[in-house]
Design an enzyme around this catalytic site. Structure first.
Site, mmCIF file in Angstrom:
data_model
loop_
_atom_site.group_PDB
_atom_site.id
_atom_site.type_symbol
_atom_site.label_atom_id
_atom_site.label_comp_id
_atom_site.label_asym_id
_atom_site.label_seq_id
_atom_site.Cartn_x
_atom_site.Cartn_y
_atom_site.Cartn_z
ATOM 1 N N LYS A 54 0.863 -1.191 0.000
ATOM 2 C CA LYS A 54 0.000 0.000 0.000
ATOM 3 C C LYS A 54 0.893 1.232 0.000
ATOM 4 O O LYS A 54 1.732 1.384 0.908
ATOM 5 C CB LYS A 54 -0.840 -0.051 1.272
HETATM 6 C C1 E4P Z 1 -8.156 1.564 3.868
HETATM 7 O O1 E4P Z 1 -7.302 1.006 3.242
HETATM 8 C C2 E4P Z 1 -7.897 2.419 5.036
HETATM 9 O O2 E4P Z 1 -7.085 1.717 5.944
HETATM 10 C C3 E4P Z 1 -9.182 2.794 5.749
HETATM 11 O O3 E4P Z 1 -10.312 2.558 4.972
HETATM 12 C C4 E4P Z 1 -9.140 4.144 6.370
HETATM 13 O O4 E4P Z 1 -10.367 4.388 7.005
HETATM 14 P P1 E4P Z 1 -10.602 5.601 8.000
HETATM 15 O O5 E4P Z 1 -10.715 6.842 7.198
HETATM 16 O O6 E4P Z 1 -11.889 5.271 8.689
HETATM 17 O O7 E4P Z 1 -9.433 5.624 8.943
#
Ligand code: E4P
Length: 215
Positions: free
Chosen positions: A84
């Protein structure tokens, strides 16, 4: 649309796994920090071993070269690891490493992710809403562009905060929806299901009692 869990908590993963619908996992530095692991790499290995599907592990380096080096290391953690990255993913993609372009907030960023050949692009709906924008509209735009252009990059709707986000992401044509455990748990819930179950059980128990008394 595949359903991914957005967590680094092993208990939550094991619970959703039992439902038979867990398509993969997304983690991020905040989620891993919350679990306070003794050794980060060992913990990431455990996460990957627990999930039968892709597991996104996020880079934390800031400079392009360091992101690349860290991405290579993360990709070697397990065969199902997906790297990522918020930026400069091109060298990793060139190495055929599956990449999830995270922290995407605009169709323009999503076009770049697709042109680079990323495996996933992650628009963050909830965070856009928090900033006073329309996260769902951005997701629709990205899905439409990807459809028109025939891009292969998969749209991973992220930062989902409630079941309607999941439903609308499916309508928009997202390939994946990732959500925290709390949202997953709410997907199964409907007050009419609870009321219906209660009534069926009450009628069944009444019938059994009557049969017993009549015997
Ligand atoms: C996805 O890959 C992220 O880790 C996640 O959806 C972030 O979500 P949040 O905005 O609720 O922290």
């Amino acid at each position: 649309m595949k359903l991914f869990l957005d967590t680094a908590n092993l208990e939550e993963i094991r619970e959703i796994k039992k439902w038979g619908v867990l398509g993969g996992l997304t983690s991020n530095p905040t989620l891993i920090a919350k679990e306070k692991p003794d050794d980060i790499e060992t913990y990431m290995k455990e996460l990957c071993a627990e999930v039968d599907g892709p597991v996104s592990l996020e880079t934390t380096a800031v400079k392009a070269d360091e992101i690349y080096e860290q991405g290579i290391r993360l990709s070697q953690i397990a065969p199902n690891a997906v790297v990522k990255v918020a930026m400069t993913p091109e060298r990793l993609v060139e190495q055929d490493i599956p990449v999830n372009v995270t922290l995407t907030f605009s169709p323009a960023q999503a076009i770049l992710a697709a042109e680079i050949g990323a495996t996933y692009v992650s628009p963050f709906l909830g965070r856009l809403d928090d900033a006073g924008a329309d996260g769902m509209h951005v997701l629709w735009e990205i899905c439409e562009i990807y459809e028109v252009q025939g891009y292969d990059t998969l749209v991973l709707a992220a930062s989902l905060r409630h079941p309607m986000h999941v439903v609308e992401a499916a309508q928009a044509g997202a390939d994946v929806a990732t959500m925290p455990y709390e949202v997953f748990a709410k997907l199964v819930k409907h007050p009419l299901t609870d009321i219906g179950l209660e009534k069926f059980l009450a009628d069944w128990n009444k019938l059994e009692k009557e049969l017993k008394e009549g015997a």
